[in-house]
Design a protein around this motif. Structure first.
Motif, mmCIF file in Angstrom:
data_model
loop_
_atom_site.group_PDB
_atom_site.id
_atom_site.type_symbol
_atom_site.label_atom_id
_atom_site.label_comp_id
_atom_site.label_asym_id
_atom_site.label_seq_id
_atom_site.Cartn_x
_atom_site.Cartn_y
_atom_site.Cartn_z
ATOM 1 N N ARG A 187 0.845 -1.215 0.000
ATOM 2 C CA ARG A 187 0.000 0.000 0.000
ATOM 3 C C ARG A 187 0.869 1.250 0.000
ATOM 4 N NH1 ARG A 187 -4.323 -0.826 4.898
ATOM 5 N NH2 ARG A 187 -5.288 1.100 4.254
ATOM 6 N N THR A 188 1.919 1.219 0.825
ATOM 7 C CA THR A 188 2.771 2.409 0.958
ATOM 8 C C THR A 188 3.546 2.662 -0.338
ATOM 9 O OG1 THR A 188 2.977 1.789 3.270
ATOM 10 C CG2 THR A 188 4.471 3.492 2.485
ATOM 11 N N LEU A 189 4.071 1.568 -0.932
ATOM 12 C CA LEU A 189 4.816 1.723 -2.193
ATOM 13 C C LEU A 189 3.887 2.199 -3.308
ATOM 14 C CD1 LEU A 189 6.938 -1.557 -1.937
ATOM 15 C CD2 LEU A 189 7.862 0.776 -1.872
ATOM 16 N N GLN A 190 2.645 1.715 -3.260
ATOM 17 C CA GLN A 190 1.652 2.148 -4.249
ATOM 18 C C GLN A 190 1.365 3.643 -4.076
ATOM 19 O OE1 GLN A 190 -2.386 0.488 -3.910
ATOM 20 N NE2 GLN A 190 -2.180 -0.198 -6.031
ATOM 21 N N ALA A 191 1.245 4.071 -2.806
ATOM 22 C CA ALA A 191 1.018 5.500 -2.549
ATOM 23 C C ALA A 191 2.189 6.325 -3.071
ATOM 24 C CB ALA A 191 0.831 5.741 -1.053
ATOM 25 N N ALA A 192 3.405 5.730 -3.036
ATOM 26 C CA ALA A 192 4.589 6.448 -3.532
ATOM 27 C C ALA A 192 4.680 6.388 -5.054
ATOM 28 C CB ALA A 192 5.850 5.851 -2.904
ATOM 29 N N GLY A 193 3.713 5.718 -5.681
ATOM 30 C CA GLY A 193 3.631 5.730 -7.142
ATOM 31 C C GLY A 193 4.157 4.497 -7.854
ATOM 32 N N ALA A 194 4.668 3.490 -7.106
ATOM 33 C CA ALA A 194 5.297 2.329 -7.765
ATOM 34 C C ALA A 194 4.269 1.480 -8.509
ATOM 35 C CB ALA A 194 6.023 1.481 -6.722
ATOM 36 N N ASP A 195 4.726 0.861 -9.583
ATOM 37 C CA ASP A 195 3.921 -0.083 -10.369
ATOM 38 C C ASP A 195 4.374 -1.487 -9.927
ATOM 39 O OD1 ASP A 195 2.752 -1.635 -12.290
ATOM 40 O OD2 ASP A 195 3.840 -0.765 -13.980
ATOM 41 N N LEU A 196 3.530 -2.163 -9.120
ATOM 42 C CA LEU A 196 3.994 -3.304 -8.311
ATOM 43 C C LEU A 196 3.522 -4.665 -8.796
ATOM 44 C CD1 LEU A 196 2.912 -1.778 -4.903
ATOM 45 C CD2 LEU A 196 5.266 -2.183 -5.597
ATOM 46 N N VAL A 197 4.346 -5.675 -8.498
ATOM 47 C CA VAL A 197 3.950 -7.085 -8.582
ATOM 48 C C VAL A 197 4.574 -7.773 -7.372
ATOM 49 C CG1 VAL A 197 4.397 -9.239 -9.813
ATOM 50 C CG2 VAL A 197 3.723 -7.248 -11.092
ATOM 51 N N LEU A 198 3.824 -8.717 -6.795
ATOM 52 C CA LEU A 198 4.329 -9.425 -5.608
ATOM 53 C C LEU A 198 4.280 -10.932 -5.829
ATOM 54 C CD1 LEU A 198 5.089 -9.432 -2.510
ATOM 55 C CD2 LEU A 198 2.625 -9.476 -2.049
ATOM 56 N N CYS A 199 5.369 -11.632 -5.432
ATOM 57 C CA CYS A 199 5.313 -13.092 -5.350
ATOM 58 C C CYS A 199 5.847 -13.488 -3.972
ATOM 59 C CB CYS A 199 6.126 -13.751 -6.463
ATOM 60 S SG CYS A 199 7.898 -13.442 -6.381
ATOM 61 N N ALA A 200 5.690 -14.772 -3.623
ATOM 62 C CA ALA A 200 6.036 -15.223 -2.275
ATOM 63 C C ALA A 200 7.526 -15.519 -2.152
ATOM 64 C CB ALA A 200 5.251 -16.482 -1.943
ATOM 65 N N SER A 201 8.085 -15.289 -0.954
ATOM 66 C CA SER A 201 9.487 -15.647 -0.731
ATOM 67 C C SER A 201 9.589 -16.954 0.041
ATOM 68 C CB SER A 201 10.198 -14.534 0.035
ATOM 69 O OG SER A 201 9.574 -14.329 1.280
ATOM 70 N N ASN A 202 8.447 -17.591 0.287
ATOM 71 C CA ASN A 202 8.443 -18.887 0.987
ATOM 72 C C ASN A 202 7.113 -19.567 0.656
ATOM 73 O OD1 ASN A 202 7.693 -20.766 3.147
ATOM 74 N ND2 ASN A 202 9.553 -20.084 4.155
ATOM 75 N N PRO A 203 7.150 -20.827 0.204
ATOM 76 C CA PRO A 203 5.909 -21.477 -0.235
ATOM 77 C C PRO A 203 4.883 -21.671 0.883
ATOM 78 C CG PRO A 203 7.854 -22.760 -0.878
ATOM 79 C CD PRO A 203 8.345 -21.667 0.017
ATOM 80 N N LEU A 204 5.337 -21.647 2.146
ATOM 81 C CA LEU A 204 4.398 -21.938 3.235
ATOM 82 C C LEU A 204 3.902 -20.694 3.966
ATOM 83 C CD1 LEU A 204 5.664 -25.155 5.067
ATOM 84 C CD2 LEU A 204 3.767 -24.901 3.460
ATOM 85 N N SER A 205 4.444 -19.532 3.656
ATOM 86 C CA SER A 205 4.095 -18.366 4.472
ATOM 87 C C SER A 205 2.965 -17.524 3.880
ATOM 88 C CB SER A 205 5.338 -17.499 4.692
ATOM 89 O OG SER A 205 5.813 -17.022 3.459
ATOM 90 N N THR A 206 2.503 -17.883 2.687
ATOM 91 C CA THR A 206 1.476 -17.036 2.050
ATOM 92 C C THR A 206 0.158 -17.093 2.795
ATOM 93 O OG1 THR A 206 2.478 -17.297 -0.115
ATOM 94 C CG2 THR A 206 0.148 -16.722 -0.093
ATOM 95 N N GLN A 207 -0.413 -15.928 3.049
ATOM 96 C CA GLN A 207 -1.770 -15.847 3.607
ATOM 97 C C GLN A 207 -2.694 -15.577 2.425
ATOM 98 O OE1 GLN A 207 -1.256 -12.852 6.705
ATOM 99 N NE2 GLN A 207 0.154 -14.165 7.838
ATOM 100 N N ASP A 208 -3.501 -16.585 2.077
ATOM 101 C CA ASP A 208 -4.258 -16.520 0.821
ATOM 102 C C ASP A 208 -5.289 -15.392 0.815
ATOM 103 O OD1 ASP A 208 -3.033 -18.710 -0.634
ATOM 104 O OD2 ASP A 208 -3.923 -20.022 0.866
ATOM 105 N N ASP A 209 -5.821 -15.042 2.001
ATOM 106 C CA ASP A 209 -6.794 -13.940 2.034
ATOM 107 C C ASP A 209 -6.106 -12.600 1.741
ATOM 108 O OD1 ASP A 209 -5.418 -14.042 4.468
ATOM 109 O OD2 ASP A 209 -7.126 -13.353 5.653
#
Ligand code: NAD
Length: 420
Positions: free
Chosen positions: A62-84
């Motif tokens: 959210r903060t990076l988006q407010a700063a104007g960034a065009d974002l994509v996110l992927c996981a850095s660990n297969p077990l830590s993702t919160q799907d919601d």
């Protein structure tokens, strides 16, 4: 909508509620989001992030988006993702996410590559997977790269090794090395959340039990401190003499792991190193010992050796696999040897991630707004950023501190004032 790969978009509302809950504990990011929304220093810059997909990371996004960034996110660990959270980022904030909790190693790397298809000019890593994939198989991206940031100890070690070998081809800021990161995140964040993971996974009373911490670094110190607070007898196993001495003078027993294993009810690793709990330690371990890792990935406990030693395996509770060895001893592995604080609990509390992620935002801004680009290599976080994060956090907590007087500044800067 741009492509994503998440488990279930209908989880978005739940994700939004939890992200907002965490936001309340992240006053530094809130202040930065407000401030950066005015001049948008990251306007239009493509940024790929490979981080644990948690509520706190969502607030960083959210903060990076407010700063104007065009974002994509992927996981850095297969077990830590919160799907919601993944669903909320896609559905509410319009940020593409490639992450599904429990994804296979193959899908994990497909997701990393999907994040790189975004053609980032900035990367944000937690374990250096984006940077290493770029250098291995996506070298076409390097020419336009402004730089990247790295969140964690192991990632920084990997990147320094790349830099020493002359292989690192763009600048990375080691966010982990900021004082407002590792003094708080690794120590208090990992300390509290690791104990939370151990307790949630086992519900075993820690008071009176023996808990061995392997590695007395920033994470190990926090785990030891919090375990002591629960009434456990804490033992530390270290390989570095200064840290071993520090652990001893902090009031813990210090001994080789093979001796500690024979008396431990819990062994928790936090070293960033491979097979620190090896076959020899598994052979010595006490019946019923719980094995957990809070260091990096799933390499700290020698899992192939444990599998080979076992004659039977049970699954008595979520996050617990009980291995029955040939001699009848039972060893209980938590979270498949992966980070127990992320897999069996919720990772670091928001209030510490507030500071780590404030460093991430300010460092991304530092990379993006420099008139002369940083050289390829691993760079430390500018001291001014570290101090700004601490100042903002103190202010948010309503704490004021003293300032040096002019006389004191002069005294501390002078070599002419003698000792008498
Ligand atoms: N679980 C989390 O959420 C989380 C958060 C931050 C960092 N980490 C990870 O935790 C690990 C430790 O981080 P840190 O900041 O404490 O690092 P650190 O470098 O401060 O400490 C690691 C310690 O482990 C010791 N060590 C190495 N090999 C050992 C061995 N075989 N036996 C005993 N001790 C050994 C080192 O001497 C060192 O003192 C890293 O992998 C880091 O990426 C995890």
């Amino acid at each position: 909508m741009r492509p994503s790969d998440i488990l279930d978009p209908s989880l978005a509302d739940q994700g939004v509620r939890r992200i907002d809950w965490a936001w309340q504990e992240m006053p530094v990011l809130r202040q930065l989001a407000q401030r950066l929304a005015n001049h948008r220093p990251l306007r239009g810059l493509r940024l790929s992030a490979c981080l644990h997909v948690t509520t706190e990371t969502a607030n960083l996004m959210r903060t990076l988006q407010a700063a104007g960034a065009d974002l994509v996110l992927c996981a850095s660990n297969p077990l830590s993702t919160q799907d919601d959270v993944a669903a909320a980022l896609v559905g509410r904030y319009g940020i593409p996410v490639f992450a599904i909790r429990g994804e296979s190693t193959k899908v994990y790397y497909q997701h990393i590559n999907a994040a790189l298809d975004h053609r980032p000019v900035l990367t944000m890593d937690d374990g250096a997977d984006l940077v290493s994939e770029i250098h291995k198989s996506r070298t076409g991206l390097i020419a336009d790269m402004l730089g990247g940031t790295e969140e964690t100890t192991t990632g920084v070690i990997r990147l320094r090794a790349m830099a020493d070998a002359g292989e690192l081809r763009f600048p990375i800021i080691a966010v982990n090395d900021a004082q407002t990161k590792h003094l708080f995140d690794n120590r208090y964040g990992t300390g509290q959340s690791t104990l939370d993971g151990l307790i949630r996974a086992t519900n075993i009373l820690l008071a009176g039990k023996t808990l061995t911490v392997v590695g007395y670094g920033w994470c190990g110190r926090g785990i030891a401190l919090r375990a002591k607070g629960h009434g456990a007898q804490v033992v530390v196993a270290e390989v570095e003499p200064v840290r071993a001495l520090e652990a001893l003078m902090d009031g813990y027993q210090v001994m080789p792991l093979v001796a500690a294993a024979a008396r431990s009810d819990f062994i928790v690793t936090a070293t960033g190193d491979k097979h620190v709990v090896d076959e020899v330690h598994l052979n010595a371990a006490k019946d019923g010992c719980v094995l957990a890792n809070s260091g990096h990935f799933n390499v700290e406990i020698n899992l192939p050796a444990l599998e080979a030693m076992a004659t039977e395996k049970h699954h008595p509770r979520e996050h617990v696999v009980e291995y029955i060895l040939r001699d009848g001893r039972r060893l209980r592995l938590l979270a498949e040897g992966r980070l127990v604080n992320l897999a069996a609990a919720e990772g670091h509390p928001s209030a510490v991630m507030d500071m780590s992620f404030a460093n991430q935002v300010l460092c991304a801004g530092h990379l993006a707004t420099r008139t002369t680009p940083l050289e390829a290599g691993v760079h430390t976080v500018p001291r001014s950023i570290d101090q700004e994060v601490a100042r903002l956090k103190l202010a948010a907590m309503g704490v004021r501190i003293d300032r040096l007087t002019a006389e004191q500044q002069q005294y501390l800067a002078s070599w002419q004032e003698g000792t008498v």
